[in-house]
Enzyme design. Structure first.
Site, PDB file in Angstrom:
ATOM      1  N   HIS A 147      39.748   3.980  38.362  1.00 44.09           N
ATOM      2  CA  HIS A 147      39.143   2.760  37.794  1.00 44.09           C
ATOM      3  C   HIS A 147      40.128   2.025  36.884  1.00 44.09           C
ATOM      4  O   HIS A 147      39.731   1.361  35.941  1.00 44.09           O
ATOM      5  CB  HIS A 147      37.831   3.087  37.062  1.00 44.09           C
ATOM      6  CG  HIS A 147      36.739   3.486  38.015  1.00 44.09           C
ATOM      7  ND1 HIS A 147      35.968   2.567  38.692  1.00 44.09           N
ATOM      8  CD2 HIS A 147      36.319   4.700  38.443  1.00 44.09           C
ATOM      9  CE1 HIS A 147      35.105   3.197  39.475  1.00 44.09           C
ATOM     10  NE2 HIS A 147      35.309   4.496  39.358  1.00 44.09           N
ATOM     11  N   ASP A 178      43.668   1.251  47.185  1.00 39.47           N
ATOM     12  CA  ASP A 178      43.440   1.913  48.472  1.00 39.47           C
ATOM     13  C   ASP A 178      44.250   1.262  49.590  1.00 39.47           C
ATOM     14  O   ASP A 178      44.880   1.930  50.409  1.00 39.47           O
ATOM     15  CB  ASP A 178      41.950   1.884  48.834  1.00 39.47           C
ATOM     16  CG  ASP A 178      41.074   2.389  47.706  1.00 39.47           C
ATOM     17  OD1 ASP A 178      41.619   3.053  46.803  1.00 39.47           O
ATOM     18  OD2 ASP A 178      39.862   2.120  47.731  1.00 39.47           O
ATOM     19  N   LEU A 213      37.455   8.686  50.021  1.00 39.68           N
ATOM     20  CA  LEU A 213      38.782   8.859  50.607  1.00 39.68           C
ATOM     21  C   LEU A 213      39.247   7.594  51.341  1.00 39.68           C
ATOM     22  O   LEU A 213      40.176   7.623  52.135  1.00 39.68           O
ATOM     23  CB  LEU A 213      38.786  10.074  51.549  1.00 39.68           C
ATOM     24  CG  LEU A 213      38.434  11.397  50.862  1.00 39.68           C
ATOM     25  CD1 LEU A 213      38.339  12.530  51.876  1.00 39.68           C
ATOM     26  CD2 LEU A 213      39.454  11.753  49.777  1.00 39.68           C
TER      27      LEU A 213
HETATM   28  C1  GLA Z   1      37.465   2.478  44.893  1.00 38.21           C
HETATM   29  C2  GLA Z   1      38.142   1.121  44.919  1.00 38.21           C
HETATM   30  C3  GLA Z   1      39.536   1.198  44.298  1.00 38.21           C
HETATM   31  C4  GLA Z   1      39.485   1.865  42.924  1.00 38.21           C
HETATM   32  C5  GLA Z   1      38.694   3.158  42.959  1.00 38.21           C
HETATM   33  C6  GLA Z   1      38.481   3.754  41.591  1.00 38.21           C
HETATM   34  O1  GLA Z   1      38.147   3.367  45.712  1.00 38.21           O
HETATM   35  O2  GLA Z   1      38.242   0.644  46.243  1.00 38.21           O
HETATM   36  O3  GLA Z   1      40.096  -0.081  44.246  1.00 38.21           O
HETATM   37  O4  GLA Z   1      38.975   0.966  41.975  1.00 38.21           O
HETATM   38  O5  GLA Z   1      37.413   2.978  43.568  1.00 38.21           O
HETATM   39  O6  GLA Z   1      39.674   4.145  41.038  1.00 38.21           O
END
Ligand code: GLA
Length: 379
Positions: A35, A170, A123
């Protein structure tokens, strides 16, 4: 299974011809920096071997015909009239929409898609689909594929089309990871560095088998709280704040908003500390940072559930475990542990049985090797 060969056969079955390319884009597990990405902060994810593959053949027109093996379903859409709907196809349409908005001239394609990234486990199965889609469109439409630019396109698909106000982590790791390495990413500048992972420790993903409900709204609320904190503190993003100032100005923030900010600020520091720990080969300290991250996500950011807290506690108490924490957006899904390789077998058995006893649920454990980012498997 061997996805590429199976995909060729499936493609032949669906379209009575062979695919021209097969692209692959991996899921990811985040090691530290949770986050933080939508706060312009630091993250340390790695790509995993679980991935999404698309076998494709360019078409002459502007239609996309795609069969998804996981859903045993085929959808058709036109690039001239993209319409929002529900289901797996939205990620592909969202990418097409974002590309066209960014003035890419797209051509259609026939495709067969297969993925083995567990869905809803934290994931990043959706980012894997998005990055695979950017590659597919690049090959079909003959434009140059660029990791940063395409990660941003994947993020636009998520935000503008799917409606989750997600960060860039991600998509960036699925696009730019290197095998055997974690990706140390500055989410403000999108500068990154590949950090070698120690061979003597294994990364284990522990899927609690619980799935998050209403996660999108909870995720968006967390993001809004962080924005509120940075506004009150007078900084562009929480990345620019520090704990001293936060503590001094505590009275100006609602208690909950204060705790959200404390998580983000301390988590950014943990990522920086983790880089030093990895460079020094200090796995014990790296593991301690995992544990501290989990506590902060549980107490300050409040994105864990009982199952995540149980499995993390069980993992942390096993011999050979350097540290464990929840990973991804949270509210359910998976945790990640750093474990001495020679203790892996005993660790896995103990975690599975103790978790079953505590929760009544079966955990899925995956030993993850850091894989490369997206690739073209056949051309
Ligand atoms: C999800 C979001 C990411 C990130 C995570 C938490 O995977 O897609 O962008 O914010 O939550 O770290």
């Amino acid at each position: 299974m061997q996805p590429p060969s199976t995909l060729q056969q499936l493609f032949q079955r669906e379209f009575s011809t062979f695919p021209t390319f097969i692209v692959r884009a991996p899921g990811r597990v985040n090691l530290l920096g949770e986050h933080t990405d939508y706060n312009d902060g630091f993250v340390l994810p790695m790509a995993i071997e679980h991935a999404v593959w698309i076998a494709l053949r360019p078409r002459e027109d502007r239609q996309v015909h795609i069969y998804a093996q996981n859903f045993d379903e085929k959808i058709i859409f036109s690039l001239d009239s993209l319409e929002k709907n529900a289901g797996w196809g939205e990620y592909l349409k969202g990418v097409a929409h974002a590309l066209q908005k960014a003035s890419f001239l797209l051509k259609g394609w026939d495709g067969v898609m297969f993925g083995n990234v567990p869905v809803g486990a934290g994931l990043s199965s959706s980012a894997a689909v998005e990055i695979a889609a950017t590659r597919t469109f690049a090959l079909a439409s003959d434009y140059e594929w660029n990791a940063r630019q395409m990660a941003l396109i994947g993020q636009r698909a998520e935000v503008d089309w799917v409606g989750v106000n997600s960060g860039i982590m991600d998509q960036m790791v699925s696009a730019a990871a290197r095998a055997g390495h974690a990706l140390f990413l500055d989410t403000r500048s999108l500068e990154y560095e590949h950090i070698p992972l120690p061979k003597e420790a294994a990364i284990i993903v522990m899927d609690t088998s619980t799935r998050r409900g209403l996660v999108d709204s909870a995720y968006n609320t967390r993001r809004a709280e962080c924005e509120q904190a940075s506004k009150t503190l007078g900084v562009a993003a929480l990345r620019d704040a520090n704990l001293t100032v936060l503590n001094e100005r505590r009275g100006e923030l609602e208690e909950q908003v204060f705790r959200r900010a404390r998580h983000v600020i301390s988590e950014n520091q943990r990522v920086l500390d983790a880089i030093s720990a990895l460079r020094a080969g200090d796995l014990a300290y790296f593991g301690k940072l995992f544990n501290a991250s989990h506590n902060s996500l549980r107490d300050d950011f409040e994105v864990t559930n009982d199952a995540l807290n149980w499995i993390v506690g069980i993992a942390q108490s096993q011999p050979g475990c350097y540290g464990a924490r929840m990973t991804g957006a949270g509210f359910g899904g998976a945790a990640v542990a750093l474990v001495k390789r020679e203790e892996l077998e005993a660790f896995s058995q103990a975690v599975k049985s103790e978790y079953k006893l505590k929760s009544g649920l079966d955990a899925q454990l995956y030993i993850c090797e850091a894989s490369a980012g997206t690739s073209i498997e056949k051309s």
